[in-house]
Design an enzyme around this catalytic site. Sequence first.
Site, PDB file in Angstrom:
ATOM      1  N   GLY A 715      -0.487 150.514  42.792  1.00 56.99           N
ATOM      2  CA  GLY A 715      -0.608 150.493  41.335  1.00 56.99           C
ATOM      3  C   GLY A 715      -1.760 151.339  40.834  1.00 56.99           C
ATOM      4  O   GLY A 715      -2.802 151.444  41.483  1.00 56.99           O
ATOM      5  N   GLU A 718      -4.836 150.529  36.118  1.00 59.54           N
ATOM      6  CA  GLU A 718      -6.209 150.122  35.844  1.00 59.54           C
ATOM      7  C   GLU A 718      -7.258 151.006  36.508  1.00 59.54           C
ATOM      8  O   GLU A 718      -8.312 151.296  35.930  1.00 59.54           O
ATOM      9  CB  GLU A 718      -6.418 148.679  36.313  1.00 59.54           C
ATOM     10  CG  GLU A 718      -6.228 147.636  35.241  1.00 59.54           C
ATOM     11  CD  GLU A 718      -4.773 147.457  34.825  1.00 59.54           C
ATOM     12  OE1 GLU A 718      -4.532 146.989  33.716  1.00 59.54           O
ATOM     13  OE2 GLU A 718      -3.874 147.790  35.611  1.00 59.54           O
TER      14      GLU A 718
END
Length: 751
Positions: A715, A718
Amino acid sequence: MNASNTTNTDTSYIGRPVNRVDGVLKVTGKAQYAGEYNTSGLLHGIVICSPIPRGKITSVSTSDALKVKGVKKVFTHENVKGLPWFDLSYKDMELLPGSPFRPFYSNEILFSQQPVALVVAESLELARYASTLVRIQYETAEFETSLERNLKKGFTPRRGKTGYEKPKSRGKAERALKKADVKVEAAYFHGAEHHNPMEMFSSTVLYENDDKLTIYDKTQGVLNSQSYVTRVFGLKSKNVRVLSPFVGGAFGSGLRPQYQLFMSVLAALDLKQSVRVTLTRQQMFSFGHRPITWQKLELGANKEGRLMGISHTAISETSRFETYTENVVNWSGRLYECENVRLDYQLVPLDVNSPLDMRAPGAATGVLALECAMDELAYALNIDPLELRLKNYTEIDPAMKRAFSSKNLMDCYKQGAEHFGWEKRSYQPRSMKDGKHLIGWGMSSGMWDAMMMPARAKARLTPDGKLTVSSATADIGTGTYTIMTQIAAETLGLPLNDVTFMLGDSSFVFAPFEGGSSTAASVGTAVLYVCQNIKEEVFKLAQKIDGSPFHNTSIEKVVFANGYITSEDDPQQTIAIAEVLQRSGVKFIEEKSTDLKLKNLIKQGKYSRNTHSAVFVEVKVDEDLGMISVTRVVSAVAAGTIINPKTSRSQVLGGVIWGISMALHEDTFLDNNLGRFMNHDLAEYHIPVHADNPEIEVIFVREKDEIINPLGVKGLGEIGIIGVASAVANAVFHATGKRVREFPITLDKVF
């Protein structure tokens, strides 16, 4: 089954910079957002907000507004009663500890800009005009919105939102800090930041007979919105369908249903008509924000630069009615090797709305302070800031006492420094110049959790060779449509154009909200599994076809690519996937899957799972005016498998720009005399524009992780922002010799 139909089988999609599959729809304006769906007889609602931060509504007069032809109704606390949600507990609502804000529940005012009325009319303009005719009187009460004035009133939360981990200290930090050869102590402060996605929050509720609703909502989770609506209004799930095929940015603001959803459904059910409510840009500042936070860091090291003790205290704000928490200080116990760590996290209840997750919640805040303090320690030790981090590097998660599933931060440091040219950096502040500009180079580390959540996917393959995969996930601009299409196409060996991925529909199989950088891993793995299931079923059919060359062949001995099944041993033996279904006489093959398997969970539980980064920044500061500009950024990221380098780079670019904004621009000014955020528009709330954005180089460091999930994905949403603001701040110090610890860094603070 012959070679004449074969094409090159050496084709893969994972790892390729594929263009967005939804790109054409977006650039041609065919992609519809929540506030763009129309139907005959659609009504429009305008929200009225409170001008005071605390007190009570003493009277409401709607008569003048209701006299206007075309105005249907004005909703307030006086005529909204008895909804089921008013009796639901925290546990039932699955929200933050405390009592969630309930529009129109009572005459009590809990925060400035609290929604107090909804005017519904036949047109938007009419509703807006009528809203100016509603007369509301208030009785004000004493309020407190200043965190700085109330730091001593902080309390330690016993529980928090999902994912909150109460920080754990270890060793004897106070003793270690006293014995340290070199010690730094500093306090850091940043104000509130508000989400400002391009698309405002909007809900269009299409009303059908018998209270059946089709809702187009701006949300990061359609199932979240559906659950909210059914619980609040006592409706059956089968009668509420929520769709959100396109979202114009969210960054965490769409994790919780916002109040326009409540109001549009309320009006639609009451008036038995379709209703749309869209918030204004000013009202976008009326709900959650990155919480104002004060932090104190103490770092102690020996003469060689090895950390002996760390103390990190953070005090943040929350509302008086909910306990909003973030993992702010936890990162200081995990980024570097240190046996003695003291961590403390406290909250101060204020008369504001509850804060809300904003890109990299907790980490963007905590790492900012830690990495600025590490830079201060490097100068106290008289060593290079990068060298200090290398001296304290660890392959073991010191907080968990276990290995990482993978960690290639060392290569992030190495490649980032090489691309940036860090070896040419002059150590002393104010020693690098370009004419009247002081040049500064700063760097920082970054870290974020590599999360996975339960998710499902459904796939259907038809005899024309077309595959449709669906899941109730979201695409908030991250590229979910595209990477899921890539995973499906490669897994089943189909051309990209023969695969369609569908999302943003509560009637699809379960998926969590899109947030925390977990979607690629969670939904992506579910898509992988379901396509593997389809693949196995197709091969079983291929084995049964008359004259099949695969009758005595295992699936491991064939290749699925370009829409064909081909023997590894004899490439002449091949058959189109579509032909398999056609000759088998099946109408379709359909499968469902989940992303979680017990053996994977057991294996993952033995490791810490994180993404890492190293950020290098160059700034130029006008020596006469103190004006700061970021001129160059290199961000090196280790995040496992990169499904699509193009969309992934875009994610990191956005994060870097936001990090620059956090360092130099963003600050929602809270006037504590009025208890109100004053710059609640894009004219006064400063964000970086094109001229503020520098040359940004993104490096994806190779990292293979066979533990995290079958795709090896971690991912990227962020990690791109984490460490950027601290790298900018450290560069400003290197340029000017002035250490600024209050964010954003503005020219008056540099002077």
